[in-house]
Design a protein around this motif. Structure first.
Motif, PDB file in Angstrom:
ATOM      1  N   ASP A 287      -7.885  -1.024  -6.421  1.00 45.86           N
ATOM      2  CA  ASP A 287      -8.700  -1.895  -5.574  1.00 45.86           C
ATOM      3  C   ASP A 287      -8.684  -1.420  -4.123  1.00 45.86           C
ATOM      4  O   ASP A 287      -9.694  -1.479  -3.429  1.00 45.86           O
ATOM      5  N   VAL A 288      -7.529  -0.950  -3.665  1.00 51.68           N
ATOM      6  CA  VAL A 288      -7.435  -0.424  -2.294  1.00 51.68           C
ATOM      7  C   VAL A 288      -8.349   0.790  -2.156  1.00 51.68           C
ATOM      8  O   VAL A 288      -9.130   0.893  -1.207  1.00 51.68           O
ATOM      9  N   ARG A 289      -8.274   1.688  -3.122  1.00 53.88           N
ATOM     10  CA  ARG A 289      -9.116   2.895  -3.093  1.00 53.88           C
ATOM     11  C   ARG A 289     -10.597   2.520  -3.118  1.00 53.88           C
ATOM     12  O   ARG A 289     -11.398   3.040  -2.352  1.00 53.88           O
ATOM     13  N   ALA A 290     -10.968   1.596  -4.010  1.00 54.75           N
ATOM     14  CA  ALA A 290     -12.376   1.179  -4.112  1.00 54.75           C
ATOM     15  C   ALA A 290     -12.845   0.540  -2.810  1.00 54.75           C
ATOM     16  O   ALA A 290     -13.959   0.793  -2.352  1.00 54.75           O
ATOM     17  N   PHE A 291     -11.996  -0.274  -2.191  1.00 56.65           N
ATOM     18  CA  PHE A 291     -12.366  -0.885  -0.916  1.00 56.65           C
ATOM     19  C   PHE A 291     -12.621   0.189   0.129  1.00 56.65           C
ATOM     20  O   PHE A 291     -13.608   0.133   0.877  1.00 56.65           O
ATOM     21  N   MET A 292     -11.738   1.179   0.178  1.00 55.61           N
ATOM     22  CA  MET A 292     -11.872   2.238   1.174  1.00 55.61           C
ATOM     23  C   MET A 292     -13.131   3.071   0.943  1.00 55.61           C
ATOM     24  O   MET A 292     -13.817   3.432   1.902  1.00 55.61           O
ATOM     25  N   THR A 293     -13.450   3.375  -0.295  1.00 55.12           N
ATOM     26  CA  THR A 293     -14.606   4.228  -0.567  1.00 55.12           C
ATOM     27  C   THR A 293     -15.925   3.464  -0.530  1.00 55.12           C
ATOM     28  O   THR A 293     -16.954   4.044  -0.223  1.00 55.12           O
ATOM     29  N   ARG A 294     -15.883   2.170  -0.822  1.00 58.20           N
ATOM     30  CA  ARG A 294     -17.113   1.366  -0.836  1.00 58.20           C
ATOM     31  C   ARG A 294     -17.312   0.548   0.435  1.00 58.20           C
ATOM     32  O   ARG A 294     -18.257  -0.225   0.522  1.00 58.20           O
ATOM     33  N   GLY A 295     -16.391   0.689   1.358  1.00 59.50           N
ATOM     34  CA  GLY A 295     -16.524  -0.044   2.609  1.00 59.50           C
ATOM     35  C   GLY A 295     -16.468  -1.551   2.430  1.00 59.50           C
ATOM     36  O   GLY A 295     -17.047  -2.302   3.200  1.00 59.50           O
TER      37      GLY A 295
ATOM     38  N   ARG B 261     -17.749  -3.268   0.034  1.00 65.61           N
ATOM     39  CA  ARG B 261     -18.924  -3.815  -0.653  1.00 65.61           C
ATOM     40  C   ARG B 261     -18.770  -3.723  -2.170  1.00 65.61           C
ATOM     41  O   ARG B 261     -18.009  -2.935  -2.685  1.00 65.61           O
ATOM     42  N   ALA B 262     -19.537  -4.530  -2.851  1.00 69.22           N
ATOM     43  CA  ALA B 262     -19.683  -4.497  -4.313  1.00 69.22           C
ATOM     44  C   ALA B 262     -18.407  -4.843  -5.076  1.00 69.22           C
ATOM     45  O   ALA B 262     -18.176  -4.336  -6.166  1.00 69.22           O
ATOM     46  N   ALA B 263     -17.593  -5.734  -4.525  1.00 68.64           N
ATOM     47  CA  ALA B 263     -16.407  -6.192  -5.249  1.00 68.64           C
ATOM     48  C   ALA B 263     -16.826  -7.171  -6.336  1.00 68.64           C
ATOM     49  O   ALA B 263     -17.832  -7.862  -6.218  1.00 68.64           O
ATOM     50  N   ARG B 264     -16.057  -7.217  -7.406  1.00 67.53           N
ATOM     51  CA  ARG B 264     -16.332  -8.161  -8.501  1.00 67.53           C
ATOM     52  C   ARG B 264     -15.977  -9.579  -8.084  1.00 67.53           C
ATOM     53  O   ARG B 264     -16.618 -10.535  -8.497  1.00 67.53           O
ATOM     54  N   CYS B 265     -14.909  -9.720  -7.300  1.00 64.30           N
ATOM     55  CA  CYS B 265     -14.510 -11.029  -6.810  1.00 64.30           C
ATOM     56  C   CYS B 265     -13.598 -10.842  -5.603  1.00 64.30           C
ATOM     57  O   CYS B 265     -13.152  -9.747  -5.307  1.00 64.30           O
ATOM     58  N   SER B 266     -13.331 -11.952  -4.927  1.00 64.16           N
ATOM     59  CA  SER B 266     -12.547 -11.901  -3.710  1.00 64.16           C
ATOM     60  C   SER B 266     -11.510 -13.019  -3.734  1.00 64.16           C
ATOM     61  O   SER B 266     -11.793 -14.123  -4.172  1.00 64.16           O
ATOM     62  N   GLY B 267     -10.322 -12.725  -3.268  1.00 64.45           N
ATOM     63  CA  GLY B 267      -9.246 -13.695  -3.155  1.00 64.45           C
ATOM     64  C   GLY B 267      -8.384 -13.257  -1.997  1.00 64.45           C
ATOM     65  O   GLY B 267      -8.860 -13.146  -0.880  1.00 64.45           O
ATOM     66  N   CYS B 268      -7.119 -12.927  -2.265  1.00 63.60           N
ATOM     67  CA  CYS B 268      -6.249 -12.367  -1.222  1.00 63.60           C
ATOM     68  C   CYS B 268      -6.693 -10.965  -0.852  1.00 63.60           C
ATOM     69  O   CYS B 268      -6.354 -10.455   0.193  1.00 63.60           O
ATOM     70  N   TRP B 269      -7.413 -10.319  -1.740  1.00 61.86           N
ATOM     71  CA  TRP B 269      -8.017  -9.009  -1.514  1.00 61.86           C
ATOM     72  C   TRP B 269      -9.299  -8.959  -2.318  1.00 61.86           C
ATOM     73  O   TRP B 269      -9.611  -9.888  -3.053  1.00 61.86           O
ATOM     74  N   ARG B 270     -10.060  -7.900  -2.182  1.00 61.59           N
ATOM     75  CA  ARG B 270     -11.280  -7.723  -2.970  1.00 61.59           C
ATOM     76  C   ARG B 270     -10.961  -6.908  -4.207  1.00 61.59           C
ATOM     77  O   ARG B 270     -10.389  -5.832  -4.102  1.00 61.59           O
ATOM     78  N   SER B 271     -11.322  -7.447  -5.362  1.00 60.28           N
ATOM     79  CA  SER B 271     -11.026  -6.765  -6.613  1.00 60.28           C
ATOM     80  C   SER B 271     -12.280  -6.087  -7.142  1.00 60.28           C
ATOM     81  O   SER B 271     -13.363  -6.662  -7.143  1.00 60.28           O
ATOM     82  N   TYR B 272     -12.095  -4.876  -7.592  1.00 67.12           N
ATOM     83  CA  TYR B 272     -13.196  -4.092  -8.143  1.00 67.12           C
ATOM     84  C   TYR B 272     -13.034  -3.900  -9.646  1.00 67.12           C
ATOM     85  O   TYR B 272     -13.873  -3.274 -10.273  1.00 67.12           O
ATOM     86  N   SER B 273     -11.941  -4.427 -10.221  1.00 70.61           N
ATOM     87  CA  SER B 273     -11.726  -4.169 -11.636  1.00 70.61           C
ATOM     88  C   SER B 273     -11.145  -5.355 -12.399  1.00 70.61           C
ATOM     89  O   SER B 273     -11.682  -5.754 -13.402  1.00 70.61           O
TER      90      SER B 273
END
Length: 108
Positions: A45-53, A55-67
């Motif tokens: 999720d950290v890597r996805a946040f860094m590469t996607r700026g 954006r496009a997270a599946r959901c958000s809570g304490c962090w943005r989750s991409y998976s």
């Protein structure tokens, strides 16, 4: 460790060395988003946040989750419960050490 190495951390460093590098990066012009690794966020999720700026997270809570939305929701609720318990202990006059001990006891 792979993500941290890519972000400029020395793979041979101990924890103190990694934290020193993070401290130095926090004083720079760019926010070190890899701080999520230190906070226990899933590296993917950290890597996805860094590469996607962010954006496009599946959901958000304490962090943005991409998976793993289920993991995010579960951990966000656990963090919320810990925060409430810590507040109860502090309001009850507990020391910081007592709060930590109380949270550890609850988690066990």
């Amino acid at each position: 460790m792979e993500l941290l190495t890519e972000a400029g951390y020395d793979a041979g460093s101990d924890v103190e060395g990694l934290l020193e590098t993070l401290r130095e990066k926090c004083g720079g012009q760019r926010f070190p988003h890899e701080i999520g690794v230190f906070l226990g966020y899933p590296p993917g999720d950290v890597r996805a946040f860094m590469t996607r700026g962010g954006r496009a997270a599946r959901c958000s809570g304490c962090w943005r989750s991409y998976s793993d939305e289920k993991n995010l929701r579960r951990r966000t609720e656990a963090y919320r419960q810990a925060k409430l318990r810590a507040a109860e202990l502090l309001v009850g006059g507990e020391s910081w050490e007592g709060v930590v001990a109380g949270l550890r006891k609850k988690a066990a």
